[in-house]
Design an enzyme around this catalytic site. Structure first.
Site: not given
Ligand code: FE2
Length: 307
Positions: A153, A199, A214, A246, A255, A265
Site C-alpha cells: 500500500h 488498506h 510512504h 500501529h 519505518y 515501511e
Molecule cells: Fe503503512
C-alpha cells in the site's frame, strides 16, 4: 460496492541516485530487479508477486511518488471505469501499452489530493520469483535483505481527503476500512481497501497536495520485522520509528528512509476487512496511540517529513 479494481499493482518512485536506490530496494528490502527501460527506469518486485513488476524507480531532481497504479479485472472493467471517471468529472489521460515495459494501456487520473493514479488491466505475468507454480517450495533460498514479499500500500498526504474518499468509494468501489475523525466529526484520515486488507491506499489531510508519506511492503512475521530493523542498523540506513505496532490497522511495523529521503515501511499482520464491516474509527485526540500504539505519542518526523 466492488467495481472490479483488484489490487495495488505498482508505484513509481522518483529517486535522486538510481544505483543507490537500486541497492536500497534490491539489496536491503530484497526486491527483485526484473527489467530496465530506455528511459533508465528500473523495475522491481517482491518475490511472491505474480505480475512482472510492482516498483518502478525513476531518476529525478526531487524525490516523491510519480503515480500509483491499480490493476483491474479485465479490459471491459477498465473501459467502464474510464467512462465512470469521466462521468464523475475526472479528466483522464491515456498512456499507451508498453510505456511501462510489460504493462498494458493505462488510464491515469488525478485525485483531489493531487496524486496521480492509474488503472490498467494487463501486465505480463512472470510468476512468483524463484519458485515454480507447480508443487512450489515454501520460499526461494537466495533472497536478499528483508526478503519483502510484496508491495502492499501507499500512505499519501494532501488536501480534499473527503472528496478523494468519495471518488474512490463511488467510482472505484473502495471501502472505508478505518478512519480518523476530529472532535467535530470531520474525517482527517481515510484508509481504503478494495479487498480484505486493512488498506490498499490511505490518505491523511494536509494542506500541501501530492505528498508521499510512504510505500509499504509486506513481511511474513514479527520476527521478520525485527530482522528488518537489525538490517537497517547493520547498513546504517536512516530509521524513522519502530519496530512497533500501529493502532490503526494494528500492523506491526518499522519505518525507514531510502537514500533519497522517501519513506518506506515493512510490516506484518494487520486487521482484515469484509464489505459489510463498518469502518473502525480512531479519534484525532488519540492520534499518538492510533499511529504508534505503544509509545502513544507521535514523533514530529512522522507528520512532517514527506516527499
Ligand atoms: Fe503503512
Amino acid at each position: 460496492m466492488r467495481k472490479g479494481v483488484m489490487r495495488p499493482g505498482h508505484v513509481q518512485i522518483s529517486v535522486l541516485d538510481l544505483e543507490e536506490a537500486v541497492s536500497h530496494y534490491g539489496d536491503l528490502l530484497g526486491l527483485i530487479e526484473m527489467d530496465r527501460d530506455d528511459q533508465g527506469r528500473v523495475y522491481l518486485k517482491g518475490w511472491t508477486e505474480v505480475d512482472k513488476f510492482s516498483v518502478v524507480l525513476r531518476k529525478a531532481d526531487a524525490p516523491g511518488m510519480d503515480f500509483m497504479g491499480f490493476k483491474v479485472l479485465n479490459d471491459e472493467v477498465l473501459e467502464t471505469l474510464e467512462k465512470d471517471l469521466q462521468d464523475y468529472g475526472c479528466s483522464v489521460e491515456h498512456i499507451a501499452a508498453g510505456e511501462l515495459k510489460g504493462c498494458g494501456r493505462r488510464v491515469r487520473f488525478k485525485a483531489p489530493t493531487g496524486h496521480n493514479f492509474e488503472l490498467y488491466a494487463d501486465k505480463e505475468q512472470t510468476g512468483k520469483w524463484g519458485v515454480s507454480n507447480v508443487n512450489p517450495e515454501a520460499w526461494p533460498r537466495d533472497l536478499k535483505g528483508m526478503k519483502a514479499t510484496r508491495f502492499d500500500h501507499c500512505l499519501l498526504y494532501g488536501p480534499n481527503v473527503e472528496a478523494t474518499y468519495e471518488l474512490f468509494r463511488d467510482v472505484l468501489g473502495f471501502d472505508l476500512a478505518e478512519q480518523v475523525v476530529d472532535p467535530d466529526d470531520n474525517r482527517i484520515a481515510a484508509f481504503l481497501t478494495t479487498g480484505m486488507k486493512a488498506h490498499d491506499v490511505a490518505f491523511i489531510d494536509c494542506p500541501e497536495p501530492n505528498k508521499f508519506h510512504h510505500a509499504s511492503f509486506f513481511l511474513d512475521s514479527w520476527e521478520a520485522v525485527m530482522r528488518a530493523a537489525d538490517l537497517i542498523t547493520m547498513t546504517d540506513t536512516s530509521i524513522d520509528i519502530g519496530p512497533t505496532r500501529h493502532g490503526l490497522t494494528h500492523g506491526q511495523t518499522v519505518y525507514f528512509f531510502d537514500p533519497s529521503g522517501n519513506r518506506n515501511e515493512v510490516f506484518c499482520g494487520g486487521d482484515y476487512h469484509y464489505p459489510d464491516h463498518p469502518p473502525v474509527t480512531w479519534k484525532a485526540e488519540d492520534l499518538g496511540k492510533a499511529i504508534f500504539y505503544h509509545d502513544r505519542v507521535l514523533n514530529e518526523r512522522f507528520l512532517s517529513v514527506l516527499t
